[in-house]
Scaffold this active site. Structure first.
Site, PDB file in Angstrom:
ATOM      1  N   LYS A 154       0.820  -1.220   0.000  1.00 50.54           N
ATOM      2  CA  LYS A 154       0.000   0.000   0.000  1.00 50.54           C
ATOM      3  C   LYS A 154       0.851   1.265   0.000  1.00 50.54           C
ATOM      4  O   LYS A 154       0.554   2.236  -0.696  1.00 50.54           O
ATOM      5  CB  LYS A 154      -0.948  -0.027   1.201  1.00 50.54           C
ATOM      6  CG  LYS A 154      -2.027  -1.115   1.110  1.00 50.54           C
ATOM      7  CD  LYS A 154      -2.931  -1.093   2.319  1.00 50.54           C
ATOM      8  CE  LYS A 154      -4.097  -2.072   2.159  1.00 50.54           C
ATOM      9  NZ  LYS A 154      -3.650  -3.474   2.081  1.00 50.54           N
ATOM     10  N   ILE A 155       1.934   1.278   0.792  1.00 49.30           N
ATOM     11  CA  ILE A 155       2.777   2.476   0.854  1.00 49.30           C
ATOM     12  C   ILE A 155       3.595   2.628  -0.415  1.00 49.30           C
ATOM     13  O   ILE A 155       3.682   3.722  -0.989  1.00 49.30           O
ATOM     14  CB  ILE A 155       3.683   2.435   2.102  1.00 49.30           C
ATOM     15  CG1 ILE A 155       2.841   2.490   3.374  1.00 49.30           C
ATOM     16  CG2 ILE A 155       4.671   3.597   2.076  1.00 49.30           C
ATOM     17  CD1 ILE A 155       3.627   2.253   4.652  1.00 49.30           C
ATOM     18  N   THR A 232      12.020   4.757   4.547  1.00 46.44           N
ATOM     19  CA  THR A 232      10.956   5.089   5.492  1.00 46.44           C
ATOM     20  C   THR A 232      10.291   3.805   6.007  1.00 46.44           C
ATOM     21  O   THR A 232       9.165   3.836   6.471  1.00 46.44           O
ATOM     22  CB  THR A 232       9.890   5.988   4.833  1.00 46.44           C
ATOM     23  OG1 THR A 232       9.434   5.366   3.617  1.00 46.44           O
ATOM     24  CG2 THR A 232      10.448   7.371   4.528  1.00 46.44           C
ATOM     25  N   SER A 233      11.003   2.685   5.918  1.00 45.08           N
ATOM     26  CA  SER A 233      10.422   1.391   6.298  1.00 45.08           C
ATOM     27  C   SER A 233      10.954   0.906   7.635  1.00 45.08           C
ATOM     28  O   SER A 233      10.366   1.171   8.675  1.00 45.08           O
ATOM     29  CB  SER A 233      10.682   0.355   5.198  1.00 45.08           C
ATOM     30  OG  SER A 233       9.981   0.699   4.032  1.00 45.08           O
ATOM     31  N   ARG A 234      12.080   0.189   7.628  1.00 44.62           N
ATOM     32  CA  ARG A 234      12.707  -0.309   8.846  1.00 44.62           C
ATOM     33  C   ARG A 234      14.205  -0.093   8.746  1.00 44.62           C
ATOM     34  O   ARG A 234      14.816  -0.308   7.700  1.00 44.62           O
ATOM     35  CB  ARG A 234      12.388  -1.796   9.070  1.00 44.62           C
ATOM     36  CG  ARG A 234      10.963  -2.060   9.528  1.00 44.62           C
ATOM     37  CD  ARG A 234      10.711  -1.513  10.941  1.00 44.62           C
ATOM     38  NE  ARG A 234       9.359  -1.774  11.423  1.00 44.62           N
ATOM     39  CZ  ARG A 234       8.346  -0.924  11.321  1.00 44.62           C
ATOM     40  NH1 ARG A 234       8.543   0.243  10.701  1.00 44.62           N
ATOM     41  NH2 ARG A 234       7.158  -1.217  11.813  1.00 44.62           N
ATOM     42  N   ASP A 258      14.174   7.965   7.655  1.00 43.87           N
ATOM     43  CA  ASP A 258      13.187   8.214   8.700  1.00 43.87           C
ATOM     44  C   ASP A 258      13.242   7.109   9.751  1.00 43.87           C
ATOM     45  O   ASP A 258      12.523   7.159  10.741  1.00 43.87           O
ATOM     46  CB  ASP A 258      11.773   8.282   8.100  1.00 43.87           C
ATOM     47  CG  ASP A 258      10.727   8.691   9.121  1.00 43.87           C
ATOM     48  OD1 ASP A 258      10.910   9.752   9.762  1.00 43.87           O
ATOM     49  OD2 ASP A 258       9.740   7.955   9.298  1.00 43.87           O
ATOM     50  N   GLU A 263      17.476   2.892  16.502  1.00 48.80           N
ATOM     51  CA  GLU A 263      16.647   4.044  16.844  1.00 48.80           C
ATOM     52  C   GLU A 263      15.984   3.944  18.208  1.00 48.80           C
ATOM     53  O   GLU A 263      15.585   4.952  18.786  1.00 48.80           O
ATOM     54  CB  GLU A 263      15.574   4.264  15.782  1.00 48.80           C
ATOM     55  CG  GLU A 263      14.500   3.205  15.727  1.00 48.80           C
ATOM     56  CD  GLU A 263      13.436   3.529  14.681  1.00 48.80           C
ATOM     57  OE1 GLU A 263      12.264   3.647  15.074  1.00 48.80           O
ATOM     58  OE2 GLU A 263      13.771   3.664  13.489  1.00 48.80           O
ATOM     59  N   HIS A 295      11.508   8.855  12.705  1.00 46.62           N
ATOM     60  CA  HIS A 295      10.347   7.972  12.520  1.00 46.62           C
ATOM     61  C   HIS A 295       9.055   8.794  12.514  1.00 46.62           C
ATOM     62  O   HIS A 295       8.102   8.515  13.234  1.00 46.62           O
ATOM     63  CB  HIS A 295      10.303   6.905  13.621  1.00 46.62           C
ATOM     64  CG  HIS A 295       9.706   5.609  13.145  1.00 46.62           C
ATOM     65  ND1 HIS A 295      10.365   4.405  13.246  1.00 46.62           N
ATOM     66  CD2 HIS A 295       8.521   5.333  12.556  1.00 46.62           C
ATOM     67  CE1 HIS A 295       9.599   3.445  12.756  1.00 46.62           C
ATOM     68  NE2 HIS A 295       8.480   3.982  12.324  1.00 46.62           N
ATOM     69  N   GLN A 296       9.042   9.774  11.654  1.00 44.93           N
ATOM     70  CA  GLN A 296       7.985  10.783  11.598  1.00 44.93           C
ATOM     71  C   GLN A 296       6.998  10.541  10.458  1.00 44.93           C
ATOM     72  O   GLN A 296       5.937  11.167  10.408  1.00 44.93           O
ATOM     73  CB  GLN A 296       8.650  12.162  11.428  1.00 44.93           C
ATOM     74  CG  GLN A 296       7.728  13.347  11.389  1.00 44.93           C
ATOM     75  CD  GLN A 296       8.484  14.631  11.071  1.00 44.93           C
ATOM     76  OE1 GLN A 296       9.688  14.709  11.223  1.00 44.93           O
ATOM     77  NE2 GLN A 296       7.762  15.634  10.594  1.00 44.93           N
ATOM     78  N   ALA A 297       7.323   9.625   9.549  1.00 40.70           N
ATOM     79  CA  ALA A 297       6.557   9.519   8.310  1.00 40.70           C
ATOM     80  C   ALA A 297       5.080   9.223   8.541  1.00 40.70           C
ATOM     81  O   ALA A 297       4.221   9.687   7.792  1.00 40.70           O
ATOM     82  CB  ALA A 297       7.167   8.447   7.406  1.00 40.70           C
ATOM     83  N   PHE A 298       4.761   8.473   9.586  1.00 39.68           N
ATOM     84  CA  PHE A 298       3.366   8.108   9.858  1.00 39.68           C
ATOM     85  C   PHE A 298       2.581   9.228  10.531  1.00 39.68           C
ATOM     86  O   PHE A 298       1.359   9.125  10.681  1.00 39.68           O
ATOM     87  CB  PHE A 298       3.338   6.887  10.800  1.00 39.68           C
ATOM     88  CG  PHE A 298       3.644   7.226  12.237  1.00 39.68           C
ATOM     89  CD1 PHE A 298       2.618   7.344  13.167  1.00 39.68           C
ATOM     90  CD2 PHE A 298       4.938   7.463  12.662  1.00 39.68           C
ATOM     91  CE1 PHE A 298       2.879   7.671  14.498  1.00 39.68           C
ATOM     92  CE2 PHE A 298       5.219   7.791  13.986  1.00 39.68           C
ATOM     93  CZ  PHE A 298       4.183   7.889  14.900  1.00 39.68           C
TER      94      PHE A 298
END
Length: 332
Positions: A154-155, A232-234, A258, A263, A295-298
């Site tokens: 989906k992303i 922007t995943s893991r 991200d 982290e 980790h801001q993308a969400f």
């Protein structure tokens, strides 16, 4: 229905309280992450709600089972931090939020690419200091560039839609090819072709044993000189030491992260008055062509609302003996 939340931030309380106006749930909030150090403090709850940096290993799951916990609810899509086999063994259901506004993450990935390329973060600071020089701010057109998208869930699919709007050529790699992605004009290729042909590579896949450190010294050497990497995943999809080496050798022209492999000791915390002992991230932040967000993308209104709504619905349905209504929400 009693739920213990871990790795809690103020915005978690805000959005989960907003979705609990009828008080059908009773919450316990813990700022610490879930792990062996805190699991024995859990008492008289039916579910625990965890996030990306909680350690839900076999030891933790066994203790949860002994304390009567029936559900581990992830308020995220990734589940690499949960021992699913142990959960199955001890009879604990595991659920997640498989989709919570894919556009939020896709748009943030593009924002990071644009910022890194056109150096708008540096321009902003310059102008505030009355420095109107353009020296050092040179970027490149995205139009006509080849972007390799690794993972077209989906992303990844949303990122393809955004990238098409900039006139980019898109290549994709995924174990399962998506007909809708093909209809956008995206070409599926093997992973080596992604490495060899892409000006920009964006990672949008879950972390598995097979793809850990997929961005390695070997894969970086296959890439174009000056390649731009987005993740922007893991964090563990990237071997950080290899990327630092690639930056030093000018093989990597830009890096936007991200997420970060270590982290959990840094992100979601205010460390502005702290000496950070992680030499690796300090080295990364020293490069002028590296952009890091925490980790801001969400982090959008729509995504957080969806996360709270779906998480609570999953818990309620499982406690009532029903399957979650969201596809792929239940893992165990």
């Amino acid at each position: 229905m009693k739920i213990a939340f871990f790795s809690t931030q103020p915005y978690d309380r805000l959005f989960f309280d907003r979705e609990n106006q009828d008080k059908r749930f009773v919450y316990q909030f813990y700022e610490t992450h879930l792990g062996p150090h805190i699991v024995r403090a859990i008492n008289d709850v039916e579910a625990v709600c965890v996030f990306v940096n909680d350690h839900v290993n076999r030891e933790v799951i066994e203790t949860l089972a002994l304390r009567g916990v029936k559900i581990i609810a992830l308020r995220c899509a990734g589940f690499n931090n949960v021992d699913l086999d142990a959960a199955r063994e001890f009879g604990i259901s595991v659920c997640r939020v498989p989709a919570y506004s894919p556009e939020a993450v896709a748009e943030h990935a593009m924002a990071m690419l644009l910022t890194l390329n056109r150096k708008t973060h540096k321009a902003y600071n310059r102008v505030r200091e009355q420095n109107f020089s353009l020296n050092g701010l040179l970027g490149f057109n995205l139009h006509g560039k080849t972007i390799g998208v690794v993972g077209t869930g989906k992303i990844g699919k949303a990122f393809c839609r955004v990238s098409k709007g900039f006139g980019c050529k898109l290549l994709a790699f995924d174990i399962y090819e998506d007909a809708q992605v093909k209809q956008m004009g995206v070409s599926y290729v093997d992973i080596d072709s992604i490495y060899k042909s892409s000006d920009i590579i964006s990672l949008h896949c879950p972390l598995t044993l097979e793809n850990k450190h997929m961005i390695s010294r070997e894969s970086i050497q296959k890439m174009k000189d000056g390649v731009v990497l987005l993740n922007t995943s893991r964090g563990a999809l990237i071997h950080t030491a290899a990327v630092i080496e690639g930056l030093k050798q000018h093989k990597i022209g830009g890096l936007a992260l991200d997420v970060y492999e270590q982290e959990e000791k840094l992100f979601f915390k205010d460390l502005s008055d702290t000496i950070i002992e992680d030499d690796t991230i300090q080295r990364l932040m020293s490069f002028p062509n590296v952009l890091i967000t925490a980790h801001q993308a969400f982090f959008t209104e729509e995504a957080l609302t969806q996360i709270a709504t779906t998480t609570l619905r999953n818990i309620e349905e499982l406690l009532l003996g029903r399957e979650p209504s969201i596809e792929d929400a239940r893992l165990v």
